[in-house]
Motif scaffolding. Structure first.
Motif, PDB file in Angstrom:
ATOM      1  N   LEU A 192       0.814  -1.212   0.000  1.00  0.00           N
ATOM      2  CA  LEU A 192       0.000   0.000   0.000  1.00  0.00           C
ATOM      3  C   LEU A 192       0.852   1.269   0.000  1.00  0.00           C
ATOM      4  O   LEU A 192       0.574   2.196  -0.776  1.00  0.00           O
ATOM      5  CB  LEU A 192      -0.971  -0.011   1.185  1.00  0.00           C
ATOM      6  CG  LEU A 192      -1.922   1.189   1.257  1.00  0.00           C
ATOM      7  CD1 LEU A 192      -2.772   1.284  -0.003  1.00  0.00           C
ATOM      8  CD2 LEU A 192      -2.812   1.097   2.497  1.00  0.00           C
ATOM      9  N   PRO A 193       1.901   1.372   0.839  1.00  0.00           N
ATOM     10  CA  PRO A 193       2.751   2.571   0.758  1.00  0.00           C
ATOM     11  C   PRO A 193       3.405   2.745  -0.611  1.00  0.00           C
ATOM     12  O   PRO A 193       3.566   3.885  -1.078  1.00  0.00           O
ATOM     13  CB  PRO A 193       3.807   2.333   1.853  1.00  0.00           C
ATOM     14  CG  PRO A 193       3.160   1.398   2.812  1.00  0.00           C
ATOM     15  CD  PRO A 193       2.300   0.508   1.971  1.00  0.00           C
ATOM     16  N   LEU A 194       3.767   1.639  -1.270  1.00  0.00           N
ATOM     17  CA  LEU A 194       4.359   1.743  -2.605  1.00  0.00           C
ATOM     18  C   LEU A 194       3.346   2.282  -3.604  1.00  0.00           C
ATOM     19  O   LEU A 194       3.667   3.150  -4.433  1.00  0.00           O
ATOM     20  CB  LEU A 194       4.857   0.361  -3.056  1.00  0.00           C
ATOM     21  CG  LEU A 194       5.969  -0.265  -2.215  1.00  0.00           C
ATOM     22  CD1 LEU A 194       6.289  -1.662  -2.732  1.00  0.00           C
ATOM     23  CD2 LEU A 194       7.216   0.606  -2.233  1.00  0.00           C
ATOM     24  N   ALA A 195       2.119   1.770  -3.541  1.00  0.00           N
ATOM     25  CA  ALA A 195       1.078   2.238  -4.454  1.00  0.00           C
ATOM     26  C   ALA A 195       0.767   3.717  -4.201  1.00  0.00           C
ATOM     27  O   ALA A 195       0.622   4.507  -5.141  1.00  0.00           O
ATOM     28  CB  ALA A 195      -0.186   1.395  -4.281  1.00  0.00           C
ATOM     29  N   LEU A 196       0.678   4.097  -2.926  1.00  0.00           N
ATOM     30  CA  LEU A 196       0.339   5.482  -2.591  1.00  0.00           C
ATOM     31  C   LEU A 196       1.492   6.438  -2.848  1.00  0.00           C
ATOM     32  O   LEU A 196       1.263   7.640  -3.045  1.00  0.00           O
ATOM     33  CB  LEU A 196      -0.103   5.563  -1.125  1.00  0.00           C
ATOM     34  CG  LEU A 196      -1.401   4.841  -0.781  1.00  0.00           C
ATOM     35  CD1 LEU A 196      -1.716   4.985   0.700  1.00  0.00           C
ATOM     36  CD2 LEU A 196      -2.564   5.379  -1.619  1.00  0.00           C
ATOM     37  N   TRP A 197       2.732   5.925  -2.824  1.00  0.00           N
ATOM     38  CA  TRP A 197       3.865   6.811  -3.124  1.00  0.00           C
ATOM     39  C   TRP A 197       3.761   7.348  -4.549  1.00  0.00           C
ATOM     40  O   TRP A 197       4.101   8.507  -4.807  1.00  0.00           O
ATOM     41  CB  TRP A 197       5.186   6.068  -2.931  1.00  0.00           C
ATOM     42  CG  TRP A 197       6.384   6.967  -3.115  1.00  0.00           C
ATOM     43  CD1 TRP A 197       7.228   7.018  -4.184  1.00  0.00           C
ATOM     44  CD2 TRP A 197       6.837   7.974  -2.211  1.00  0.00           C
ATOM     45  NE1 TRP A 197       8.186   7.991  -3.993  1.00  0.00           N
ATOM     46  CE2 TRP A 197       7.978   8.591  -2.792  1.00  0.00           C
ATOM     47  CE3 TRP A 197       6.402   8.411  -0.958  1.00  0.00           C
ATOM     48  CZ2 TRP A 197       8.679   9.620  -2.163  1.00  0.00           C
ATOM     49  CZ3 TRP A 197       7.103   9.435  -0.330  1.00  0.00           C
ATOM     50  CH2 TRP A 197       8.221  10.024  -0.933  1.00  0.00           C
ATOM     51  N   LEU A 198       3.278   6.534  -5.466  1.00  0.00           N
ATOM     52  CA  LEU A 198       3.099   7.011  -6.836  1.00  0.00           C
ATOM     53  C   LEU A 198       1.887   7.934  -6.938  1.00  0.00           C
ATOM     54  O   LEU A 198       1.813   8.750  -7.864  1.00  0.00           O
ATOM     55  CB  LEU A 198       2.979   5.831  -7.792  1.00  0.00           C
ATOM     56  CG  LEU A 198       4.260   5.005  -7.904  1.00  0.00           C
ATOM     57  CD1 LEU A 198       4.043   3.803  -8.815  1.00  0.00           C
ATOM     58  CD2 LEU A 198       5.420   5.837  -8.420  1.00  0.00           C
ATOM     59  N   VAL A 199       0.952   7.837  -6.002  1.00  0.00           N
ATOM     60  CA  VAL A 199      -0.111   8.833  -5.923  1.00  0.00           C
ATOM     61  C   VAL A 199       0.476  10.171  -5.466  1.00  0.00           C
ATOM     62  O   VAL A 199       0.090  11.236  -5.963  1.00  0.00           O
ATOM     63  CB  VAL A 199      -1.228   8.367  -4.956  1.00  0.00           C
ATOM     64  CG1 VAL A 199      -2.310   9.441  -4.829  1.00  0.00           C
ATOM     65  CG2 VAL A 199      -1.832   7.055  -5.444  1.00  0.00           C
ATOM     66  N   VAL A 200       1.420  10.118  -4.531  1.00  0.00           N
ATOM     67  CA  VAL A 200       2.151  11.328  -4.148  1.00  0.00           C
ATOM     68  C   VAL A 200       2.820  11.944  -5.382  1.00  0.00           C
ATOM     69  O   VAL A 200       2.851  13.163  -5.550  1.00  0.00           O
ATOM     70  CB  VAL A 200       3.213  11.018  -3.069  1.00  0.00           C
ATOM     71  CG1 VAL A 200       4.081  12.245  -2.783  1.00  0.00           C
ATOM     72  CG2 VAL A 200       2.550  10.545  -1.787  1.00  0.00           C
ATOM     73  N   GLY A 201       3.337  11.069  -6.263  1.00  0.00           N
ATOM     74  CA  GLY A 201       3.959  11.550  -7.497  1.00  0.00           C
ATOM     75  C   GLY A 201       2.993  12.331  -8.366  1.00  0.00           C
ATOM     76  O   GLY A 201       3.380  13.302  -9.020  1.00  0.00           O
ATOM     77  N   LEU A 202       1.724  11.924  -8.366  1.00  0.00           N
ATOM     78  CA  LEU A 202       0.716  12.658  -9.127  1.00  0.00           C
ATOM     79  C   LEU A 202       0.553  14.069  -8.567  1.00  0.00           C
ATOM     80  O   LEU A 202       0.453  15.046  -9.324  1.00  0.00           O
ATOM     81  CB  LEU A 202      -0.611  11.902  -9.083  1.00  0.00           C
ATOM     82  CG  LEU A 202      -1.810  12.551  -9.783  1.00  0.00           C
ATOM     83  CD1 LEU A 202      -1.535  12.738 -11.266  1.00  0.00           C
ATOM     84  CD2 LEU A 202      -3.065  11.717  -9.573  1.00  0.00           C
ATOM     85  N   ALA A 203       0.531  14.185  -7.232  1.00  0.00           N
ATOM     86  CA  ALA A 203       0.448  15.514  -6.615  1.00  0.00           C
ATOM     87  C   ALA A 203       1.722  16.307  -6.869  1.00  0.00           C
ATOM     88  O   ALA A 203       1.667  17.510  -7.144  1.00  0.00           O
ATOM     89  CB  ALA A 203       0.203  15.372  -5.112  1.00  0.00           C
TER      90      ALA A 203
END
Length: 453
Positions: A192-203
């Protein structure tokens, strides 16, 4: 008269570029402008037209980035002044930095408070540790995403997309009701942190995730952020030891304060603070990740070759237990990181050399180790059947294998002069969504597929 006006316009434009560099102050630009005008005058007297004289004078002074770096080296104290935001409070740059500081403090406070909010509903660290394990990625990365969303002033549509990703992550982490000892809960906590880290990349990209350049910027940010976070963690370790000693000296037990307040709140706040430090020092000093890449690439290459030699000599198979698989996968990720940061700092017009051969050796060695891991995992699955751990490991190593294999092929083509480094950079940035897709599959699909085991 028209020529003079044109030259003044070019000088004004050049001055504007220089003033936007964080390593250069107005007094520096004034001094540089005097030198520039003197060189233009000398070249004009030598028979050149003013526009030609301007172009040659600027070229001889060096590029804007080179001048900025030179001033940063000569006046390194300015880095600390900029980070601490001292200076004229009425200056626009200082006002912007103060605003960024306030945003960072607010988001860091949000992170520190957020990790304690579940306690209001009776969910403590001791009572339900698995809750914090499952949701750690949310606690850590929601405030960081808010920070970049505010800093980049993301559009409403992008903000909704970011929120949707985190809602999906929260559902995937909590709705299945997994047992504390299940394999799926551990896999979810890791992925989950790996998946959400790329969501951080979107921001971080301000919603412009289709841009390969913005993806590469985020990759650079990730490396710099990790270095700063580790440095903060080391300082936090010293602070924790000091706090424990002081509390003990006055007859108080520091364990509860340290374990339930200092470490969790400090660690979550440090996620945002490290990001702010990376953002604050951009263009002021050289990035550290590419420098460390130069140091560790030959060391990792030698280590991987030694591992392959040891496996060949001893004929021992690779252990495919979960801890060892995580270790090998981390090793392969580090190899890809070294390749990425080498690419990010490279002049694409530069000719290939010894370091490129080292990079190729590193990638090929990692590829061979990945093949051995895949063989070992496939053998265990054939013998004992599929489990969540083995399936996740198989998928991750296949994802890494594809990346490493094509990276090795591109490196060979680049060294032989058939392709450019830009091709390798595009391959790496285009491959990021594959990692994200696999991480989401593990978080959302694996629990029901494996009967929540």
């Amino acid at each position: 008269m028209g020529t003079d006006t044109e030259i003044e316009g070019q000088i004004a434009q050049w001055r504007g570029y220089m003033l936007r560099r964080k390593g250069v102050e107005q007094s520096d630009v004034d001094e540089l402008e005097d030198h520039l005008r003197g060189r233009v005058a000398d070249l004009t007297e030598g028979g050149l037209r003013p526009d030609e004289a301007f172009l040659i004078a600027v070229k001889r002074m060096g590029s804007v980035d080179e001048v900025s770096r030179e001033f940063a080296r000569e006046h390194s104290d300015r880095l600390w002044k900029q980070l601490m935001l001292t200076g004229d409070p009425d200056a626009p740059a200082d006002t912007a930095r103060r605003r960024e500081l306030l945003v960072m403090i607010g988001c860091a406070a949000l992170a520190a408070v957020g990790i304690k909010l579940p306690m209001l509903f009776g969910v403590g660290f001791d009572d339900d540790a698995s809750f914090y394990v499952r949701n750690f990625g949310l606690f850590a990365l929601v405030p960081l995403t808010v920070y970049f969303g505010l800093r980049r002033r993301v559009a409403g549509r992008t903000a909704l997309a970011l929120a949707a990703f985190f809602i999906v992550g929260a559902v995937g982490a909590n709705v299945y009701g997994l047992a504390d000892d299940s394999q799926s809960i551990v896999l979810s906590a890791i992925h989950l942190p790996l998946a959400l880290w790329l969501v951080v990349g979107l921001a971080y990209a301000g919603g412009d995730w289709r841009s390969g350049q913005r993806r590469m910027d985020f990759i650079r940010f990730t490396g710099e952020w990790f270095i700063y976070f580790v440095l903060i963690a080391m300082g936090g370790g010293v602070l924790t030891g000091f706090t424990a000693g002081v509390f003990s000296a006055i007859g108080l037990d520091p364990e509860t304060f340290i374990s339930e307040w200092l470490i969790p709140c400090g660690a979550l706040a440090a996620v945002v603070v490290a990001a702010w430090l990376v953002e604050a020092k951009q263009s002021v000093i050289e990035n550290m990740a590419p420098v460390l890449t130069r140091v560790f690439t030959p060391l990792f290459a030698l280590t991987l070759v030694a591992v392959l030699v040891a496996i060949a000599v001893t004929t021992n198979a690779i252990d495919v237990e979960r801890d060892m698989l995580i270790l090998f996968d981390l090793l392969l990720v580090v190899v890809l990181g070294l390749v990425l940061y080498s690419i990010s700092a490279r002049d694409h017009a530069q000719r290939t050399g010894v370091f490129d051969w080292m990079q190729l050796a590193l990638v090929v060695s990692a590829l061979l180790i990945d093949v051995l891991v895949l063989i070992a995992i496939t053998g265990r699955i054939t013998e004992w059947g599929l489990t969540p751990n083995k399936s996740a490991a198989l998928g991750e190593n296949l994802v890494l294998f594809v990346n490493l294999a094509w990276t090795a092929w591109l490196y060979v083509s680049i060294i032989r002069g058939r392709k450019r480094f830009a091709t390798l950079e595009k391959w790496q940035t285009d491959y990021l969504p594959v990692y994200a897709a696999w991480a989401w599959i593990v978080v959302l699909a694996f629990p029901p597929i494996f009967a929540f085991a």
